[in-house]
Design an enzyme around this catalytic site. Structure first.
Site, PDB file in Angstrom:
ATOM      1  N   GLN A 128     -49.155 -53.012   4.704  1.00 18.96           N
ATOM      2  CA  GLN A 128     -48.305 -51.845   5.056  1.00 18.96           C
ATOM      3  C   GLN A 128     -48.600 -50.815   4.141  1.00 18.96           C
ATOM      4  O   GLN A 128     -48.095 -50.786   3.031  1.00 18.96           O
ATOM      5  CB  GLN A 128     -47.052 -52.066   5.249  1.00 18.96           C
ATOM      6  CG  GLN A 128     -46.003 -50.803   5.772  1.00 18.96           C
ATOM      7  CD  GLN A 128     -44.658 -51.278   5.754  1.00 18.96           C
ATOM      8  OE1 GLN A 128     -44.166 -52.611   5.441  1.00 18.96           O
ATOM      9  NE2 GLN A 128     -43.756 -50.480   6.015  1.00 18.96           N
ATOM     10  N   GLY A 129     -49.472 -49.804   4.515  1.00 17.78           N
ATOM     11  CA  GLY A 129     -49.573 -48.604   3.671  1.00 17.78           C
ATOM     12  C   GLY A 129     -48.792 -47.445   4.014  1.00 17.78           C
ATOM     13  O   GLY A 129     -49.340 -46.435   4.846  1.00 17.78           O
ATOM     14  N   SER A 131     -45.837 -46.216   1.408  1.00 18.71           N
ATOM     15  CA  SER A 131     -45.229 -45.379   0.225  1.00 18.71           C
ATOM     16  C   SER A 131     -46.564 -44.953  -0.725  1.00 18.71           C
ATOM     17  O   SER A 131     -47.418 -45.381  -0.580  1.00 18.71           O
ATOM     18  CB  SER A 131     -44.444 -46.477  -0.836  1.00 18.71           C
ATOM     19  OG  SER A 131     -43.326 -46.820   0.073  1.00 18.71           O
ATOM     20  N   GLU A 246     -39.061 -54.447   9.970  1.00 20.85           N
ATOM     21  CA  GLU A 246     -39.005 -54.736   8.706  1.00 20.85           C
ATOM     22  C   GLU A 246     -37.413 -55.233   8.247  1.00 20.85           C
ATOM     23  O   GLU A 246     -37.473 -56.416   7.622  1.00 20.85           O
ATOM     24  CB  GLU A 246     -39.496 -53.787   7.827  1.00 20.85           C
ATOM     25  CG  GLU A 246     -39.473 -54.187   6.134  1.00 20.85           C
ATOM     26  CD  GLU A 246     -40.096 -53.157   5.318  1.00 20.85           C
ATOM     27  OE1 GLU A 246     -40.445 -53.347   4.411  1.00 20.85           O
ATOM     28  OE2 GLU A 246     -40.012 -51.891   5.968  1.00 20.85           O
ATOM     29  N   GLU A 366     -30.183 -46.174  -2.171  1.00 15.93           N
ATOM     30  CA  GLU A 366     -29.835 -44.903  -1.960  1.00 15.93           C
ATOM     31  C   GLU A 366     -30.214 -44.346  -0.567  1.00 15.93           C
ATOM     32  O   GLU A 366     -29.220 -43.477   0.140  1.00 15.93           O
ATOM     33  CB  GLU A 366     -30.208 -43.711  -3.135  1.00 15.93           C
ATOM     34  CG  GLU A 366     -29.738 -44.274  -4.382  1.00 15.93           C
ATOM     35  CD  GLU A 366     -30.330 -45.345  -5.143  1.00 15.93           C
ATOM     36  OE1 GLU A 366     -29.676 -45.652  -5.987  1.00 15.93           O
ATOM     37  OE2 GLU A 366     -31.324 -46.145  -4.737  1.00 15.93           O
TER      38      GLU A 366
END
Length: 386
Positions: A128-129, A131, A246, A366
């Site tokens: 999974q690309g 971030s 996810e 957060e």
């Protein structure tokens, strides 16, 4: 208000018993003690192949795509039993839980025909690309660029925290294709072939000594136009489908693992007479309540799947609570277990060190709190001061 009924039906009980019996009779070979990452990869690939051949690689997938057409409740039972049996997840877990379901929602018939089979069998592994160094929690701020050139896309940029990239064939890549529109609208979702010189993978060694995730350096990688998923400029919506799967897919396996670790700590505390100590008893009781709450929240998420056909934002709450609870548990285990939890190359030291990343991976705590506040509780978005 729709209520949850956690009593299994006859069909669900039969599903659980069938899976439980198969796992008991067909567990994986012993985990290799030597051979490094390559041996571990081969071991997990073999395990997925066994599950695939028996029809257990992805039972929630529709029958026409090679699954069993399991209900959401049966899918939850599946992950609980996988966790309870202590067997590894499939080597292509991101393809099975994220890539496949995303293609089923957004992919063309040709894309489904080409990719779903190899995902299921483990022949082609996916990563999974999403971030980037300056766009982790705020995915829409990503800077990786894709430009159209002679019928194909040329991609340049950098990704980070890319789990399993070092042995993946395909990458679910989100890149900016239009810098002149609002940031959420200028993104496109691609399937990028990792096996090209323009894609360089650099593993990141973490505190446990493993290299689960990587940096990707992409210098004019080529992606054919047919590898766009969901249409040009629609990458944000496609990515949300991936992210919701996810946070929902692993919830049941995670809460079972948390339950098992807590039971182990309680057993050790009992052996050492620590359950009579109010300090330890109170902390263990609190963790028991949190663990049960997470289990019930995970089951509650099924109502959204049944109602809307896909997971909802409540999956963020499960992941947030699990992350914090697992860190609290491993910290308490260090006090109860003693020196073994602080000794290198022991199972307890691994759990303690690995838990430190729980509140970062899969969405920072957060950010998950913001999602829960805005999309679950309906609170207004916080406006920053000028």
């Amino acid at each position: 208000m729709r209520r949850m009924d956690l009593t299994f039906s006859e069909r669900e009980t039969a599903f659980r018993d069938e899976l439980r019996a198969w796992l008991a009779d067909n567990g994986p070979d012993p985990k290799p003690a030597e051979g490094g990452d390559e041996a571990q990869l081969a071991w997990r690939r073999d395990w997925q192949r066994r599950m695939y051949e028996a029809g257990w690689a992805a039972p929630a997938w529709p029958v026409e795509y090679g699954g069993r057409g399991s209900t959401p409740s049966e899918s939850a039972i599946y992950f609980e039993e996988i966790g309870r049996a202590g067997v590894p997840l499939a080597v292509n877990v991101l393809g099975l839980l994220l890539g496949g379901p995303t293609l089923m929602t957004w992919g063309t018939d040709e894309q489904k025909e080409r990719y779903l089979g190899p995902i299921l069998s483990g022949e082609e592994i996916w990563c999974q690309g999403f971030s980037e160094p300056e766009a982790g929690s705020d995915l829409a701020s990503l800077k990786t660029r894709a430009t159209k050139d002679n019928g194909e896309w040329v991609v340049t940029g950098q990704k980070v925290w890319t789990s399993g990239a070092q042995y993946s064939k395909w990458c679910m890549l989100v890149a900016r294709t239009d810098p002149n529109v609002p940031k959420h609208k200028g993104l496109t979702y691609f399937l990028m072939d990792m096996e090209q010189d323009a894609v360089q993978v650099r593993p990141l060694r973490q505190i446990t000594g493993e290299a689960e995730f990587n940096e990707l350096f992409i210098e004019e990688a080529k992606i054919p136009d047919e590898n766009v998923v969901g249409g040009v400029g629609n990458g944000w919506n496609v990515a949300l489908t991936t992210l919701m799967n996810e946070r929902a897919g692993l919830g049941f396996a995670l809460q079972i693992r948390l339950r098992q670790l807590l039971d182990d700590v309680i057993a050790i505390a009992a052996e050492r007479g620590l359950l009579e100590d109010p300090l330890y008893a109170d902390k263990l009781a609190e963790l028991h309540i949190r663990t049960e709450s997470i289990r019930l929240l995970a089951w509650k998420g099924l109502t959204d799947v049944e109602r809307y056909g896909q997971p909802g934002p409540e999956g963020s709450l499960v992941k947030w609570l699990w992350s914090e609870s697992n860190q609290q548990l491993t910290q308490l285990a260090a006090d109860i277990v003693g020196a073994e939890a602080l000794t290198g190359d022991t199972s307890w030291s691994y759990e303690l060190l690995r838990a430190r990343g729980n509140t970062i991976e899969g969405g920072t705590t957060e950010v998950l709190k913001n999602i829960v506040a805005e999309r679950v509780l309906g609170l207004p978005r916080l406006k920053t001061a000028a």
